[in-house]
Write an enzyme that holds these catalytic residues in place. Structure first.
Site, PDB file in Angstrom:
ATOM      1  N   LEU A 131      -7.240  -7.564   4.393  1.00 41.72           N
ATOM      2  CA  LEU A 131      -8.675  -7.841   4.448  1.00 41.72           C
ATOM      3  C   LEU A 131      -8.864  -9.349   4.578  1.00 41.72           C
ATOM      4  CD1 LEU A 131      -9.840  -5.387   1.655  1.00 41.72           C
ATOM      5  CD2 LEU A 131     -10.344  -5.206   4.102  1.00 41.72           C
ATOM      6  N   ASP A 134      -3.348   6.861 -10.275  1.00 44.40           N
ATOM      7  CA  ASP A 134      -3.246   5.424 -10.601  1.00 44.40           C
ATOM      8  C   ASP A 134      -4.465   4.613 -10.151  1.00 44.40           C
ATOM      9  OD1 ASP A 134      -1.865   3.135 -11.561  1.00 44.40           O
ATOM     10  OD2 ASP A 134      -1.144   2.676  -9.564  1.00 44.40           O
ATOM     11  N   ALA A 146      -3.063  -3.702   7.352  1.00 46.15           N
ATOM     12  CA  ALA A 146      -3.852  -4.861   7.773  1.00 46.15           C
ATOM     13  C   ALA A 146      -4.497  -5.484   6.537  1.00 46.15           C
ATOM     14  CB  ALA A 146      -4.930  -4.422   8.762  1.00 46.15           C
ATOM     15  N   GLU A 158       5.966   3.305  -5.929  1.00 42.76           N
ATOM     16  CA  GLU A 158       4.939   3.202  -4.891  1.00 42.76           C
ATOM     17  C   GLU A 158       5.600   3.581  -3.574  1.00 42.76           C
ATOM     18  OE1 GLU A 158       2.792  -0.457  -4.768  1.00 42.76           O
ATOM     19  OE2 GLU A 158       2.449  -0.477  -6.918  1.00 42.76           O
ATOM     20  N   GLN A 202       5.227  -3.859  -8.458  1.00 41.88           N
ATOM     21  CA  GLN A 202       6.379  -3.573  -7.605  1.00 41.88           C
ATOM     22  C   GLN A 202       6.414  -4.510  -6.392  1.00 41.88           C
ATOM     23  OE1 GLN A 202       7.066   0.677  -6.996  1.00 41.88           O
ATOM     24  NE2 GLN A 202       5.951   1.149  -8.865  1.00 41.88           N
ATOM     25  N   ASP A 207      -4.614   0.273  -2.322  1.00 40.49           N
ATOM     26  CA  ASP A 207      -3.455   0.539  -3.173  1.00 40.49           C
ATOM     27  C   ASP A 207      -3.281   2.035  -3.439  1.00 40.49           C
ATOM     28  OD1 ASP A 207      -1.296  -0.584  -4.303  1.00 40.49           O
ATOM     29  OD2 ASP A 207      -2.311  -1.487  -6.018  1.00 40.49           O
ATOM     30  N   LYS A 253       4.981  -2.646   2.367  1.00 42.50           N
ATOM     31  CA  LYS A 253       5.544  -1.943   1.200  1.00 42.50           C
ATOM     32  C   LYS A 253       6.787  -1.212   1.669  1.00 42.50           C
ATOM     33  CE  LYS A 253       1.533  -1.345  -1.768  1.00 42.50           C
ATOM     34  NZ  LYS A 253       0.739  -0.430  -2.601  1.00 42.50           N
TER      35      LYS A 253
END
Length: 404
Positions: free
Chosen positions: A233, A299, A231, A147, A110, A319, A126
């Protein structure tokens, strides 16, 4: 504040082991100041050893933006410390820093964007796809669920309340699609997908394998769009991560079942398979299972670890957008690792028991934590109530194991 009281509780003050040089993700040069002119340049990646890449130290530490301090603070045992003085700054930066670049993130099913700030910090955006009160339709497969931006925000705070601290900081943000995405993107594929809807709203859909079409476009009101800002990584060139397939991964097929759904003794074979045959990896996976069950996330096909720390480190809970989709039903199969292995960390069990008591009720704590987010209220009340009900079911499952 119930949250402040929770973090003062002895169960939230159990010390982590001493962090030595080899336990830090980055070993850094205490003399080198952060310099915006050089931070985008090649000298950051010219060293053969990633360990020497990020500058910090007592003398120069104050020159670093919050995102860099966050990266430098990562160690073998935690993504960020319990009483992190940086956290409020980091969340504020994610919510307010000027966005200077927006491009689509490749991969994934997505649409997601990578946004950059003037201090070279980056965030994963997102966009909002569902309203707070929508539930995932009962006939949807877990792998075709949306999502949700608010799930990412809530997951970060829930993970912190459970004292896992394995999700990078996330803040909600109201973004201007015109000024903060369309007008500044250098992503030609993304730029082609903007249009004005019949209602006069600015919309776009990007390129991806699910829900990237005119029918599933993301539209502003008229150009304002909610989203989550996570944020990022450290870049994988600086800190490699290893991706592990979860032993309790679902089949991602409409009719096939996974082996763990058919074999009641499945955990016995997992226990004999590296890296689950030693150390605390299986217990860490069961921590993740508890988090996923509480938020209803089916998921979790993979998880990641920092390669530098080998097998003796925490799992990254990345996620989480498919959590918090349903509040009216509980997906007990998510707890399979817990009831098949009948194992849980004592510290996790004690904290879960604490979060089921009135002074530290889980729903109250998460409601308080989310109230400070720019997009509050982040979760609809039924989702918060579902947490308390699900926590009760986790404790019942552990109780049954103890009674065996």
């Amino acid at each position: 504040s119930k949250l402040a009281a929770l973090f003062e509780h002895p169960l939230y003050n159990i010390p982590i082991p001493e962090v030595t040089k080899k336990d830090k993700l980055f070993v850094v040069n205490p003399m080198e100041k952060f310099n915006l002119r050089s931070s985008g340049s090649d000298e950051w990646v010219s060293s053969s050893k990633a360990e020497t890449l990020l500058p910090t130290g007592k003398t120069a530490y104050d020159t670093y933006p919050a995102w860099l301090k966050f990266h430098v603070g990562i160690n073998r045992y935690e993504l960020y410390p319990r009483r992190d003085p940086l956290m409020s700054t980091l969340l504020w930066d994610l919510a307010t820093q000027r966005i200077v670049s927006s491009v689509q993130k490749s991969g994934g099913t997505q649409l997601k964007l990578i946004m950059m700030f003037p201090n070279y910090g980056q965030a994963l955006f997102k966009p909002m796809k569902q309203t707070r009160d929508q539930e995932t339709p009962i006939d949807f497969f877990y792998f075709s669920d949306f999502e949700r931006h608010n799930a990412e925000i809530a997951a970060f705070h829930l993970d912190r309340i459970l004292d896992f601290r394995r999700i990078p900081p996330v803040s909600g943000r109201l973004v201007n699609i015109t000024k903060e995405i369309r007008d500044i993107t250098t992503d030609k594929k993304l730029a082609k997908t903007f249009f004005i809807s019949p209602a006069g709203n600015v919309c776009f859909y990007g390129e991806c394998s699910y829900y990237c079409s005119t029918e599933h476009a993301l539209c502003g009101k008229p150009d304002r769009l909610e989203g989550s800002m996570a944020a990022l990584l450290p870049d994988k060139t600086l800190a490699k991560r290893r991706s592990w397939r979860s032993p309790w991964r679902r089949s991602y097929h409409k009719s096939k079942k996974a082996e763990w759904e058919l074999n009641p003794n499945y955990c016995a074979q997992v226990r004999e398979t590296p890296p689950y045959d030693r150390g605390h990896r299986l217990l860490d996976l069961i921590d993740m299972t508890v988090l996923d069950f509480l938020m209803g996330n089916m998921d979790r096909h993979h998880y990641e670890t920092f390669e530098k720390f080998g097998n003796d480190t925490f799992l990254l809970h990345l996620d989480n957008g498919r959590g918090f989709g349903t509040h009216s039903r509980d997906e007990l199969s998510i707890l399979a690792p817990l009831w098949q292995c009948c194992s849980i960390k004592k510290s996790t069990y004690l904290r879960l028991q604490l979060l089921a008591t009135q002074p530290y009720r889980l729903s109250d704590l998460l409601r308080e934590a989310l109230a400070a987010d720019p997009l509050a209220p982040v979760l609809a009340e039924p989702h918060l109530r579902a947490l308390d009900r699900r926590l009760g079911k986790v404790l019942v499952a552990v109780g049954r194991c103890l009674a065996r």
